[in-house]
Write a protein that holds these residues in place. Structure first.
Motif, mmCIF file in Angstrom:
data_model
loop_
_atom_site.group_PDB
_atom_site.id
_atom_site.type_symbol
_atom_site.label_atom_id
_atom_site.label_comp_id
_atom_site.label_asym_id
_atom_site.label_seq_id
_atom_site.Cartn_x
_atom_site.Cartn_y
_atom_site.Cartn_z
ATOM 1 N N LYS A 158 -90.741 -10.108 15.289
ATOM 2 C CA LYS A 158 -89.739 -9.982 16.341
ATOM 3 C C LYS A 158 -90.352 -9.654 17.702
ATOM 4 N N TRP A 183 -78.415 -2.684 12.263
ATOM 5 C CA TRP A 183 -79.266 -3.867 12.157
ATOM 6 C C TRP A 183 -78.603 -5.114 12.725
ATOM 7 N N TYR A 231 -80.504 -7.286 15.621
ATOM 8 C CA TYR A 231 -80.826 -8.706 15.485
ATOM 9 C C TYR A 231 -79.983 -9.602 16.388
ATOM 10 N N PHE A 268 -82.429 -15.309 14.071
ATOM 11 C CA PHE A 268 -82.008 -13.927 14.308
ATOM 12 C C PHE A 268 -80.550 -13.710 13.915
#
Length: 140
Positions: A105, A40, A44, A24
Motif C-alpha cells: 500500500k 479497515w 482501504y 483497494f
C-alpha cells in the motif's frame, strides 16, 4: 502532456490506477468478517478513491485537496505501520515479512503521488506500477 515517443504511457498509467482502485475497493469489501471492519474499510477506501480520481484525471495530483488527503493518509499509515513494526519486532514469533499489513500500500501511494505526465518520472512510474500490479494481486 506525455512525450510523443510513448503514446501508450498515459493509458497504461490510467489503467494501473483504475485497477488499483478496484483492488483497494475489493480489499475494503472483504473486511466484513474482521472485528474492526469499520476501521479497515476507511483505511482501504481512501486510497481506492484517490487512485480512482487519478485514473480518471492524472492531473488531479496537483489539486490541494487530493494532495492533502493523500499526505495525511500516508502519514497516518506510516505512523501506524511504524508502531506495528515495533510491536512485531518485539513480539515476533516468525519473520515480520510474513505479516500482510501494509506491504504494498505505501509503495503504491508513494509512486502515485505525482502522476503528472509532464514529469520525467511519469514513464518510469507507469512501467513500475504495471510491474507491481500483478505482484500485489498475487501476494494478496
Amino acid at each position: 502532456m506525455a512525450p510523443t515517443g510513448t503514446p501508450w504511457a498515459p493509458g497504461l498509467w490510467r489503467a494501473c490506477n483504475l485497477f488499483m482502485s478496484a483492488f483497494f475497493a475489493l480489499a475494503a469489501v472483504v473486511q466484513v468478517n474482521d472485528p474492526d471492519a469499520e476501521f479497515w474499510v476507511v483505511v482501504y477506501m481512501i486510497p481506492a478513491l484517490l487512485t480512482l480520481l487519478v485514473g480518471f484525471n492524472p492531473l488531479v495530483t496537483g489539486n490541494f485537496v487530493w494532495r492533502s488527503v493523500s499526505v495525511i493518509h500516508m502519514l497516518f499509515c506510516g505512523l501506524w505501520a511504524g508502531g506495528l513494526a515495533h510491536h512485531f519486532l518485539r513480539h515476533a514469533q516468525q519473520s515480520i515479512l510474513n505479516e500482510e499489513e501494509g506491504r504494498m500500500k505505501k509503495v503504491w501511494k508513494w509512486w502515485s503521488q505525482d502522476s503528472n505526465p509532464a514529469l520525467s518520472l511519469g514513464l518510469l512510474r507507469a512501467i513500475t506500477n504495471s510491474t507491481l500490479l500483478p505482484e500485489s494481486c498475487l501476494a494478496w
